[in-house]
Design a protein around this motif. Structure first.
Motif, PDB file in Angstrom:
ATOM      1  N   UNK A 146      41.992  45.928  47.057  1.00 47.20           N
ATOM      2  CA  UNK A 146      41.529  46.054  45.675  1.00 47.20           C
ATOM      3  C   UNK A 146      40.757  47.357  45.459  1.00 47.20           C
ATOM      4  N   UNK A 147      40.054  47.778  46.475  1.00 46.56           N
ATOM      5  CA  UNK A 147      39.349  49.057  46.378  1.00 46.56           C
ATOM      6  C   UNK A 147      40.298  50.240  46.239  1.00 46.56           C
ATOM      7  N   UNK A 148      41.514  50.071  46.724  1.00 47.11           N
ATOM      8  CA  UNK A 148      42.513  51.143  46.701  1.00 47.11           C
ATOM      9  C   UNK A 148      43.536  50.993  45.584  1.00 47.11           C
ATOM     10  N   UNK A 150      43.530  39.875  43.606  1.00 48.97           N
ATOM     11  CA  UNK A 150      42.241  39.439  43.050  1.00 48.97           C
ATOM     12  C   UNK A 150      42.138  37.917  43.048  1.00 48.97           C
ATOM     13  N   UNK A 151      43.231  37.238  42.708  1.00 47.54           N
ATOM     14  CA  UNK A 151      43.222  35.778  42.692  1.00 47.54           C
ATOM     15  C   UNK A 151      43.082  35.202  44.103  1.00 47.54           C
ATOM     16  N   UNK A 152      43.637  35.882  45.091  1.00 47.20           N
ATOM     17  CA  UNK A 152      43.438  35.457  46.487  1.00 47.20           C
ATOM     18  C   UNK A 152      41.998  35.748  46.896  1.00 47.20           C
ATOM     19  N   UNK A 153      41.513  36.933  46.533  1.00 49.12           N
ATOM     20  CA  UNK A 153      40.172  37.378  46.915  1.00 49.12           C
ATOM     21  C   UNK A 153      39.081  36.421  46.430  1.00 49.12           C
ATOM     22  N   UNK A 205      56.611  49.363  32.498  1.00 49.61           N
ATOM     23  CA  UNK A 205      56.785  47.939  32.789  1.00 49.61           C
ATOM     24  C   UNK A 205      56.669  47.825  34.298  1.00 49.61           C
ATOM     25  N   UNK A 206      55.687  47.089  34.762  1.00 52.61           N
ATOM     26  CA  UNK A 206      55.499  47.022  36.206  1.00 52.61           C
ATOM     27  C   UNK A 206      54.798  45.754  36.644  1.00 52.61           C
ATOM     28  N   UNK A 207      54.781  45.570  37.950  1.00 58.83           N
ATOM     29  CA  UNK A 207      54.155  44.399  38.556  1.00 58.83           C
ATOM     30  C   UNK A 207      52.711  44.738  38.934  1.00 58.83           C
ATOM     31  N   UNK A 208      51.806  43.843  38.585  1.00 60.26           N
ATOM     32  CA  UNK A 208      50.388  44.010  38.891  1.00 60.26           C
ATOM     33  C   UNK A 208      50.065  43.214  40.162  1.00 60.26           C
ATOM     34  N   UNK A 209      50.406  43.759  41.313  1.00 56.77           N
ATOM     35  CA  UNK A 209      50.128  43.089  42.577  1.00 56.77           C
ATOM     36  C   UNK A 209      48.627  42.933  42.790  1.00 56.77           C
ATOM     37  N   UNK A 210      47.849  43.813  42.191  1.00 56.61           N
ATOM     38  CA  UNK A 210      46.391  43.736  42.329  1.00 56.61           C
ATOM     39  C   UNK A 210      45.838  42.459  41.707  1.00 56.61           C
ATOM     40  N   UNK A 211      46.480  41.930  40.674  1.00 58.45           N
ATOM     41  CA  UNK A 211      46.019  40.673  40.077  1.00 58.45           C
ATOM     42  C   UNK A 211      46.213  39.510  41.050  1.00 58.45           C
ATOM     43  N   UNK A 251      38.674  36.935  56.658  1.00 61.75           N
ATOM     44  CA  UNK A 251      39.873  37.745  56.837  1.00 61.75           C
ATOM     45  C   UNK A 251      40.517  38.017  55.476  1.00 61.75           C
ATOM     46  N   UNK A 252      40.702  36.947  54.670  1.00 59.03           N
ATOM     47  CA  UNK A 252      41.272  37.104  53.333  1.00 59.03           C
ATOM     48  C   UNK A 252      40.391  37.971  52.440  1.00 59.03           C
ATOM     49  N   UNK A 253      39.099  37.696  52.446  1.00 54.60           N
ATOM     50  CA  UNK A 253      38.172  38.458  51.597  1.00 54.60           C
ATOM     51  C   UNK A 253      38.164  39.928  52.003  1.00 54.60           C
TER      52      UNK A 253
END
Length: 183
Positions: free
Chosen positions: A41-43, A135-138, A126-132, A32-34
């Motif tokens: 992450x693809x988006x 990625x760490x969860x993934x 200046x912004x937040x990298x939610x994708x990082x 589910x997490x993956x």
């Protein structure tokens, strides 16, 4: 096909079905997490800056116009302390984009980034990298980050990768096995 041979194949099919079912049930949360994080992450580059800040464009893509990286780093440290004094200013990496004339600064202990113009040193974003975080969860490294080890990510990716292989093989057999039995 002989009756004994057919019974052996039916027995094998039942075993494969059990392996497939138990692997799926026991690793449901992992997949589910993956799956969710992989989809997001693809988006990330098409999220209109929500998951990953859009990459800006600097004033010059010519290297001879650029400031020295140590000057840009000093500027980034000043800016992160000014804009977000509550955040740690330990730099994780610099992502230089020569074609865009920018450098991105990411930090070790939070998910903010700064984008600076390579030529002027001015702040472009200046912004937040939610994708990082995603990625760490993934890849499971969020657990290692919390506990300061490298073991969990290795275990997590090994289990997830092997389970995917098991699903591929057993899923194929669940599709192909009945076709073979009918012949």
């Amino acid at each position: 096909m002989s009756t004994t041979r057919r019974q052996e194949q039916a027995k094998l099919l039942r075993v494969v079905r059990k392996i497939h079912r138990w692997t799926g049930a026991s690793l449901f949360v992992v997949f589910l997490f993956v799956g969710i994080t992989g989809l997001l992450l693809g988006w990330k580059k098409d999220s209109k800056g929500y998951l990953l800040p859009d990459t800006q464009k600097g004033s010059s893509a010519k290297a001879e116009d650029w400031l020295a990286l140590n000057n840009l780093q000093d500027r980034a440290l000043f800016l992160i302390d000014s804009l977000h004094p509550e955040l740690d200013s330990s730099i994780d990496r610099l992502d230089v984009r020569p074609g865009k004339g920018i450098v991105k600064f990411t930090f070790e202990n939070h998910y903010h980034e700064l984008q600076l113009d390579l030529s002027t040193g001015s702040l472009l974003s200046s912004g937040k990298r939610r994708s990082d975080l995603l990625e760490h969860i993934h890849d499971g490294s969020i657990i290692d980050k919390q506990f300061g080890s490298g073991f969990f990510k290795l275990l997590y990716t090994t289990v997830a990768g092997l389970a995917l292989l098991v699903f591929t093989v057993t899923g194929f057999w669940l599709w192909y096995g009945p076709k073979r039995m009918r012949k």
